[in-house]
Design a protein around this motif. Structure first.
Motif, PDB file in Angstrom:
ATOM      1  N   VAL A  31      47.340  40.852  26.159  1.00  0.00           N
ATOM      2  CA  VAL A  31      46.469  41.173  26.036  1.00  0.00           C
ATOM      3  C   VAL A  31      45.391  40.610  26.828  1.00  0.00           C
ATOM      4  N   GLY A  32      44.941  41.231  28.114  1.00  0.00           N
ATOM      5  CA  GLY A  32      44.038  40.923  29.137  1.00  0.00           C
ATOM      6  C   GLY A  32      44.274  40.573  30.048  1.00  0.00           C
ATOM      7  N   GLY A  33      43.767  41.707  31.260  1.00  0.00           N
ATOM      8  CA  GLY A  33      43.703  41.911  32.191  1.00  0.00           C
ATOM      9  C   GLY A  33      43.443  40.930  33.522  1.00  0.00           C
ATOM     10  N   GLY A  34      42.984  39.849  32.550  1.00  0.00           N
ATOM     11  CA  GLY A  34      42.285  38.661  34.129  1.00  0.00           C
ATOM     12  C   GLY A  34      43.664  38.414  35.016  1.00  0.00           C
ATOM     13  N   PRO A  35      42.995  37.013  36.035  1.00  0.00           N
ATOM     14  CA  PRO A  35      44.300  37.070  36.773  1.00  0.00           C
ATOM     15  C   PRO A  35      45.624  36.522  35.865  1.00  0.00           C
ATOM     16  N   SER A  36      45.543  35.747  34.937  1.00  0.00           N
ATOM     17  CA  SER A  36      46.800  34.703  34.767  1.00  0.00           C
ATOM     18  C   SER A  36      47.326  36.458  33.689  1.00  0.00           C
ATOM     19  N   GLY A  37      46.648  37.327  33.370  1.00  0.00           N
ATOM     20  CA  GLY A  37      47.376  38.504  32.358  1.00  0.00           C
ATOM     21  C   GLY A  37      48.028  39.091  33.677  1.00  0.00           C
ATOM     22  N   ILE A  54      46.801  45.583  27.410  1.00  0.00           N
ATOM     23  CA  ILE A  54      45.877  46.138  27.285  1.00  0.00           C
ATOM     24  C   ILE A  54      44.322  45.370  27.399  1.00  0.00           C
ATOM     25  N   GLU A  55      43.835  45.997  27.727  1.00  0.00           N
ATOM     26  CA  GLU A  55      42.324  45.477  28.504  1.00  0.00           C
ATOM     27  C   GLU A  55      41.036  46.200  28.184  1.00  0.00           C
ATOM     28  N   LYS A  56      40.721  45.442  27.296  1.00  0.00           N
ATOM     29  CA  LYS A  56      39.212  46.131  26.386  1.00  0.00           C
ATOM     30  C   LYS A  56      37.944  46.461  27.401  1.00  0.00           C
ATOM     31  N   LYS A  57      38.329  45.975  28.628  1.00  0.00           N
ATOM     32  CA  LYS A  57      36.846  46.735  29.706  1.00  0.00           C
ATOM     33  C   LYS A  57      37.534  47.196  29.897  1.00  0.00           C
ATOM     34  N   GLY A  62      39.307  40.548  34.644  1.00  0.00           N
ATOM     35  CA  GLY A  62      38.561  39.426  34.735  1.00  0.00           C
ATOM     36  C   GLY A  62      37.178  38.507  34.696  1.00  0.00           C
ATOM     37  N   GLY A  63      37.907  37.192  35.276  1.00  0.00           N
ATOM     38  CA  GLY A  63      36.515  36.630  35.670  1.00  0.00           C
ATOM     39  C   GLY A  63      37.574  36.419  36.516  1.00  0.00           C
ATOM     40  N   MET A  64      37.700  37.608  37.422  1.00  0.00           N
ATOM     41  CA  MET A  64      38.403  36.772  38.783  1.00  0.00           C
ATOM     42  C   MET A  64      37.572  37.509  40.288  1.00  0.00           C
ATOM     43  N   SER A 126      40.802  47.404  23.183  1.00  0.00           N
ATOM     44  CA  SER A 126      40.746  46.403  22.917  1.00  0.00           C
ATOM     45  C   SER A 126      41.463  45.970  21.155  1.00  0.00           C
ATOM     46  N   VAL A 127      42.518  44.436  21.047  1.00  0.00           N
ATOM     47  CA  VAL A 127      42.681  44.117  20.334  1.00  0.00           C
ATOM     48  C   VAL A 127      41.888  43.964  19.315  1.00  0.00           C
ATOM     49  N   GLU A 128      41.842  44.264  18.341  1.00  0.00           N
ATOM     50  CA  GLU A 128      41.675  43.494  17.004  1.00  0.00           C
ATOM     51  C   GLU A 128      41.835  42.519  15.882  1.00  0.00           C
ATOM     52  N   GLY A 170      41.363  35.119  28.078  1.00  0.00           N
ATOM     53  CA  GLY A 170      40.107  33.695  28.496  1.00  0.00           C
ATOM     54  C   GLY A 170      39.593  33.097  27.649  1.00  0.00           C
ATOM     55  N   HIS A 171      38.567  32.664  27.672  1.00  0.00           N
ATOM     56  CA  HIS A 171      37.823  31.659  27.147  1.00  0.00           C
ATOM     57  C   HIS A 171      38.376  31.711  26.128  1.00  0.00           C
ATOM     58  N   ASP A 172      37.763  32.908  25.967  1.00  0.00           N
ATOM     59  CA  ASP A 172      37.908  33.322  24.067  1.00  0.00           C
ATOM     60  C   ASP A 172      38.886  33.055  23.495  1.00  0.00           C
ATOM     61  N   GLY A 218      46.954  31.349  30.619  1.00  0.00           N
ATOM     62  CA  GLY A 218      45.902  31.411  31.314  1.00  0.00           C
ATOM     63  C   GLY A 218      44.368  30.209  31.038  1.00  0.00           C
ATOM     64  N   MET A 219      43.433  30.893  30.842  1.00  0.00           N
ATOM     65  CA  MET A 219      41.919  30.193  30.214  1.00  0.00           C
ATOM     66  C   MET A 219      42.498  30.134  29.180  1.00  0.00           C
ATOM     67  N   ALA A 220      42.637  30.983  27.846  1.00  0.00           N
ATOM     68  CA  ALA A 220      42.869  30.810  26.271  1.00  0.00           C
ATOM     69  C   ALA A 220      44.108  29.893  26.173  1.00  0.00           C
ATOM     70  N   ALA A 228      40.052  20.945  29.395  1.00  0.00           N
ATOM     71  CA  ALA A 228      38.802  20.674  30.339  1.00  0.00           C
ATOM     72  C   ALA A 228      39.555  22.494  30.623  1.00  0.00           C
ATOM     73  N   ARG A 229      37.839  22.324  31.444  1.00  0.00           N
ATOM     74  CA  ARG A 229      38.023  23.929  32.275  1.00  0.00           C
ATOM     75  C   ARG A 229      38.191  23.348  33.861  1.00  0.00           C
ATOM     76  N   MET A 230      38.239  24.217  34.938  1.00  0.00           N
ATOM     77  CA  MET A 230      38.080  24.025  36.426  1.00  0.00           C
ATOM     78  C   MET A 230      37.422  24.870  36.849  1.00  0.00           C
ATOM     79  N   GLY A 231      36.449  25.702  36.627  1.00  0.00           N
ATOM     80  CA  GLY A 231      35.679  26.975  37.849  1.00  0.00           C
ATOM     81  C   GLY A 231      36.128  27.467  38.373  1.00  0.00           C
ATOM     82  N   ALA A 232      35.657  27.438  39.626  1.00  0.00           N
ATOM     83  CA  ALA A 232      36.507  29.186  40.363  1.00  0.00           C
ATOM     84  C   ALA A 232      37.789  28.042  41.087  1.00  0.00           C
TER      85      ALA A 232
HETATM   86  C1  48H Z   1      42.008  43.003  24.971  1.00  0.00           C
HETATM   87  C2  48H Z   1      40.337  41.804  26.276  1.00  0.00           C
HETATM   88  C3  48H Z   1      40.353  41.387  24.711  1.00  0.00           C
HETATM   89  C4  48H Z   1      40.283  41.974  23.346  1.00  0.00           C
HETATM   90  C5  48H Z   1      39.385  40.118  25.458  1.00  0.00           C
HETATM   91  O1  48H Z   1      39.124  35.885  31.464  1.00  0.00           O
HETATM   92  P1  48H Z   1      39.762  36.626  31.876  1.00  0.00           P
HETATM   93  O2  48H Z   1      39.748  36.525  33.675  1.00  0.00           O
HETATM   94  O3  48H Z   1      40.490  35.550  31.697  1.00  0.00           O
HETATM   95  P2  48H Z   1      42.212  34.362  32.543  1.00  0.00           P
HETATM   96  O4  48H Z   1      42.868  33.304  31.918  1.00  0.00           O
HETATM   97  O5  48H Z   1      43.381  35.703  33.267  1.00  0.00           O
HETATM   98  O6  48H Z   1      41.356  33.304  33.463  1.00  0.00           O
HETATM   99  C6  48H Z   1      40.148  33.089  33.552  1.00  0.00           C
HETATM  100  C7  48H Z   1      39.534  32.994  34.480  1.00  0.00           C
HETATM  101  O7  48H Z   1      39.096  34.337  34.928  1.00  0.00           O
HETATM  102  C8  48H Z   1      38.412  31.847  34.431  1.00  0.00           C
HETATM  103  O8  48H Z   1      37.365  31.806  33.567  1.00  0.00           O
HETATM  104  C9  48H Z   1      38.736  30.785  34.048  1.00  0.00           C
HETATM  105  C10 48H Z   1      39.379  29.797  35.339  1.00  0.00           C
HETATM  106  N1  48H Z   1      37.185  29.803  34.519  1.00  0.00           N
HETATM  107  C11 48H Z   1      37.212  28.424  34.482  1.00  0.00           C
HETATM  108  C12 48H Z   1      35.913  27.773  34.058  1.00  0.00           C
HETATM  109  O9  48H Z   1      35.387  27.088  34.043  1.00  0.00           O
HETATM  110  O10 48H Z   1      35.147  29.347  33.496  1.00  0.00           O
HETATM  111  O11 48H Z   1      40.429  38.028  31.150  1.00  0.00           O
HETATM  112  C13 48H Z   1      40.400  37.486  30.657  1.00  0.00           C
HETATM  113  C14 48H Z   1      40.860  39.837  30.339  1.00  0.00           C
HETATM  114  C15 48H Z   1      39.399  39.707  30.192  1.00  0.00           C
HETATM  115  O12 48H Z   1      39.267  41.418  31.705  1.00  0.00           O
HETATM  116  C16 48H Z   1      38.881  40.746  29.089  1.00  0.00           C
HETATM  117  O13 48H Z   1      37.875  41.982  29.007  1.00  0.00           O
HETATM  118  C17 48H Z   1      40.347  40.489  28.345  1.00  0.00           C
HETATM  119  O14 48H Z   1      40.583  39.575  28.622  1.00  0.00           O
HETATM  120  N2  48H Z   1      39.864  40.717  26.711  1.00  0.00           N
HETATM  121  N3  48H Z   1      41.377  42.548  25.921  1.00  0.00           N
HETATM  122  N4  48H Z   1      41.165  42.744  23.740  1.00  0.00           N
HETATM  123  N5  48H Z   1      40.691  41.771  21.975  1.00  0.00           N
HETATM  124  N6  48H Z   1      39.335  40.083  24.671  1.00  0.00           N
END
Ligand code: 48H
Length: 257
Positions: A31-37, A54-57, A62-64, A126-128, A170-172, A218-220, A228-232
């Motif tokens: 669930v989530g197609g960001g870098p970790s997924g 499964i990617e919501k957007k 994601g945040g990459m 979206s996963v609900e 990710g964060h959520d 990943g961030m989750a 902690a968080r780590m930035g970019a």
């Molecule tokens: C389907 C969903 C749902 C849902 C969300 O945020 P992401 O990029 O997550 P990671 O963990 O692969 O990477 C984190 C990184 O991008 C980041 O934010 C960093 C390193 N931050 C550091 C900091 O200090 O801020 O991707 C998550 C993906 C997104 O594409 C969402 O759209 C998707 O998950 N998503 N997909 N169903 N309910 N919720």
């Protein structure tokens, strides 16, 4: 050759319906197609498992995509460099141990690697909610169309089954929250302050099965653990994806006995 509009429509409907139906039963749901997924998907699918992302957007990544504050560059530390190599992502060494890559190239190559390995993408989905039955583990996902979710239309969802689910939202930490909301025993501590070194050092230990059948990645993983968080800096995201892939394979192997 003359093109027929109805044939174009039927080609899309019939092929996607067939694929979707086939992928309602997955080995691994990510669930989530960001870098970790994406990294996780590519590394599990390479082993021949049936993987759905499964990617919501509309787009994965994601945040990459945006790099650091819209500057389209990411940093990967020494430990993650071998994964840049694995995915053929080009980089330059900025200082010893700090590798800089294009965020756009990174998303594109991770996505291509997941496709090439055989993972299938379900975007705008979206996963609900989760499925938890008598055995007490997450055994499936409740999915809806993102536009339906966004417009708040009262349309019932569909369900898919997965032997293992990976929360890479990710964060959520959306999937972990779905489990907790319905009384599942998960402690979600919430993400802590910026501390890149600590966040990156600890992410692998936080990438684990947080509930039977559910791995945080990943961030989750850091958000659930109160880390902690780590930035970019993105090495941890790739390494966490890799670790989640290994754990998922081990869970499947152990269950087979
Ligand atoms: C389907 C969903 C749902 C849902 C969300 O945020 P992401 O990029 O997550 P990671 O963990 O692969 O990477 C984190 C990184 O991008 C980041 O934010 C960093 C390193 N931050 C550091 C900091 O200090 O801020 O991707 C998550 C993906 C997104 O594409 C969402 O759209 C998707 O998950 N998503 N997909 N169903 N309910 N919720």
């Amino acid at each position: 050759m003359q093109l027929d509009e109805v044939t174009i429509s039927r080609a899309i409907l019939e092929t996607h319906a067939k694929l979707f139906s086939e992928y309602l039963e997955l080995d691994i749901a990510i669930v989530g197609g960001g870098p970790s997924g994406l990294a996780c998907a590519a590394l599990i699918a390479e082993k021949g498992l049936k993987v759905g992302i499964i990617e919501k957007k509309l787009s994965v990544g994601g945040g990459m995509w945006g790099g650091g504050m819209t500057f389209p560059r990411i940093v990967v530390q020494e430990e993650g460099k071998r994964l840049l190599d694995h995915f053929h992502i080009r980089y330059e060494e900025y200082k010893p141990g700090y590798y800089v890559a294009s965020s756009v190239e990174s998303v594109s190559k991770l996505t291509a690697a997941a496709c090439d390995a055989g993972a299938e993408f379900f975007n705008l989905t979206s996963v609900e909610d989760v499925v938890i039955k008598g055995d007490g583990r997450v055994s499936g996902l409740v999915i809806t169309s993102t536009p339906v979710q966004m417009t708040g239309l009262h349309v019932d969802p569909l369900t898919l089954s997965a032997k293992v689910t990976i929360d890479a939202t990710g964060h959520d930490a959306v999937v972990a929250h779905c489990v907790k909301k319905k009384g599942g025993a998960i402690e979600i501590r919430g993400e802590s302050f910026m501390w890149a070194d600590r966040a990156e050092a600890n992410i692998i230990s936080h990438t684990k099965e947080i509930f039977p059948g559910l791995i945080a990645c990943g961030m989750a993983a850091n958000a659930v653990a109160g880390e902690a968080r780590m930035g970019a800096v993105f090495g941890g995201m790739l390494l966490s994806g890799e670790h989640a892939a290994d754990l998922a394979k081990t869970i499947l192997r152990d269950r087979r006995g």
